[in-house]
Design a protein around this motif. Structure first.
Motif, short mmCIF file in Angstrom:
data_model
loop_
_atom_site.label_atom_id
_atom_site.label_comp_id
_atom_site.label_asym_id
_atom_site.label_seq_id
_atom_site.Cartn_x
_atom_site.Cartn_y
_atom_site.Cartn_z
N ALA A 27 -7.55 -13.26 -18.59
CA ALA A 27 -8.54 -13.25 -17.52
C ALA A 27 -9.67 -12.27 -17.81
CB ALA A 27 -7.89 -12.92 -16.19
N HIS A 28 -9.38 -11.25 -18.63
CA HIS A 28 -10.40 -10.24 -18.87
C HIS A 28 -10.85 -10.20 -20.31
CE1 HIS A 28 -11.89 -7.76 -15.63
NE2 HIS A 28 -10.74 -7.92 -15.00
N ALA A 29 -10.15 -10.86 -21.20
CA ALA A 29 -10.55 -11.00 -22.61
C ALA A 29 -11.03 -9.67 -23.18
CB ALA A 29 -11.59 -12.09 -22.74
N GLY A 30 -12.35 -9.61 -23.49
CA GLY A 30 -12.89 -8.45 -24.18
C GLY A 30 -12.69 -7.14 -23.45
N THR A 31 -12.90 -7.13 -22.13
CA THR A 31 -12.76 -5.88 -21.39
C THR A 31 -11.33 -5.37 -21.42
OG1 THR A 31 -12.53 -7.17 -19.34
CG2 THR A 31 -14.72 -6.28 -19.86
N TYR A 32 -10.37 -6.29 -21.41
CA TYR A 32 -8.96 -5.90 -21.48
C TYR A 32 -8.68 -5.21 -22.82
CZ TYR A 32 -3.84 -6.55 -21.44
OH TYR A 32 -2.49 -6.35 -21.48
N ASP A 33 -9.16 -5.79 -23.90
CA ASP A 33 -8.98 -5.18 -25.23
C ASP A 33 -9.71 -3.85 -25.31
OD1 ASP A 33 -7.47 -7.34 -26.04
OD2 ASP A 33 -9.20 -8.41 -26.89
N ASP A 34 -10.93 -3.80 -24.74
CA ASP A 34 -11.70 -2.56 -24.75
C ASP A 34 -10.97 -1.45 -24.02
OD1 ASP A 34 -13.68 -3.90 -26.10
OD2 ASP A 34 -14.93 -4.23 -24.33
N TYR A 35 -10.28 -1.82 -22.95
CA TYR A 35 -9.55 -0.85 -22.13
C TYR A 35 -8.48 -0.13 -22.97
CZ TYR A 35 -6.64 0.70 -18.13
OH TYR A 35 -5.91 1.43 -17.22
N PHE A 36 -7.65 -0.91 -23.66
CA PHE A 36 -6.58 -0.29 -24.44
C PHE A 36 -7.11 0.36 -25.72
CE2 PHE A 36 -4.09 -3.04 -21.66
CZ PHE A 36 -3.17 -2.10 -21.21
N THR A 37 -8.23 -0.13 -26.23
CA THR A 37 -8.87 0.54 -27.35
C THR A 37 -9.36 1.93 -26.92
OG1 THR A 37 -9.56 -1.53 -28.39
CG2 THR A 37 -10.77 0.46 -29.01
N SER A 72 -1.10 6.27 -23.67
CA SER A 72 -1.87 7.49 -23.95
C SER A 72 -0.95 8.61 -24.42
CB SER A 72 -2.66 7.93 -22.70
OG SER A 72 -1.80 8.44 -21.69
N ILE A 73 0.27 8.66 -23.89
CA ILE A 73 1.23 9.68 -24.34
C ILE A 73 1.68 9.38 -25.76
CG2 ILE A 73 3.49 10.71 -23.89
CD1 ILE A 73 3.06 9.91 -20.90
#
Length: 229
Positions: A27-37, A72-73
């Motif tokens: 549903a979020h494609a690029g933004t989802y990947d950007d988030y975890f990046t 993040s940990i």
């Protein structure tokens, strides 16, 4: 065909799902990947921007089911951790696919400051199966072990299947200081695992001579042993 009201309801539902951090990757494609990046790269500004755009603090990555906070940990991304930890609505008790929680990940990687922060929020330290104390014993960080025990962590918790207690795991890994601390704090060194072996038996099997000496009261070189080893 959806009428105008139906479309509005669908849009509202999607917005709520995203803000709760439950939006699927597709549903979020690029933004989802950007988030975890952003989490992995420890980029707090980018992460804050994505959170403001609707990807809440409780997003879960698909591979292991880690929450962004847990990731993040694991990645030692402490700036990203600070952003997530201080974002309203963050869930500190999310479980990964294997059952791990944020405090368990922090204990495994020996991150004392994070363990302190999570304990200050009164996260759960006792649960069936693997626990944070098991992981702290594997790591051998005595300061974390002490904090968990002070927070009422069950000292003789048994792992699933193998029935390994924290002191057994510390013995296997040769964590002499951790073994000593657990023993002094009341760990039952007479307990046996699923194979009928005690902590002493395991130390002998894995040739951990310092631990053998500690468990048998023959240790003579303790001053050379440093906490966390």
């Amino acid at each position: 065909m959806l009428n105008r009201f139906s479309r509005f309801c669908v849009a509202a539902l999607l917005a709520l799902t995203a803000s709760a951090g439950l939006m699927p990757a597709a549903a979020h494609a690029g933004t989802y990947d950007d988030y975890f990046t952003a989490v992995k790269m420890d980029a707090p500004r980018e992460l804050q921007d994505l959170i403001k755009r609707g990807l809440g603090p409780n997003m879960v990555e698909p591979q292991r089911g880690y929450s962004a906070l847990m990731l993040s940990i694991r990645e030692d991304s402490m700036k990203a951790f600070d952003v997530l930890f201080n974002t309203p609505g963050v869930d500190l008790e999310i479980k990964a696919k294997n059952g791990d929680t944020a405090i368990m990940v922090a204990a495994f990687y020996g991150n004392l400051p994070v363990v302190k922060l999570l304990l200050d929020k009164e996260v759960e330290v006792n649960r069936p199966g693997w626990t944070a104390l098991h992981y702290a014993a594997i790591n051998g960080n005595a300061a974390i072990i002490k904090l968990l025990l002070d927070a009422s962590a069950y000292i003789d918790a048994e792992s699933p299947d193998e029935k390994m207690t924290p002191v057994m795991l510390a013995a296997v890994r040769g964590r002499t200081f951790a073994v000593r601390l657990l023993k002094e704090e009341g760990a039952d060194i007479s307990l046996k695992n699923a194979d009928g072996m005690t902590a002493l038996d395991l130390a002998r099997r894995f040739n951990q001579q310092d631990v053998v000496e500690e468990l048998t009261g023959q240790h003579t070189s303790w001053s050379a042993q440093k906490p966390g080893s």
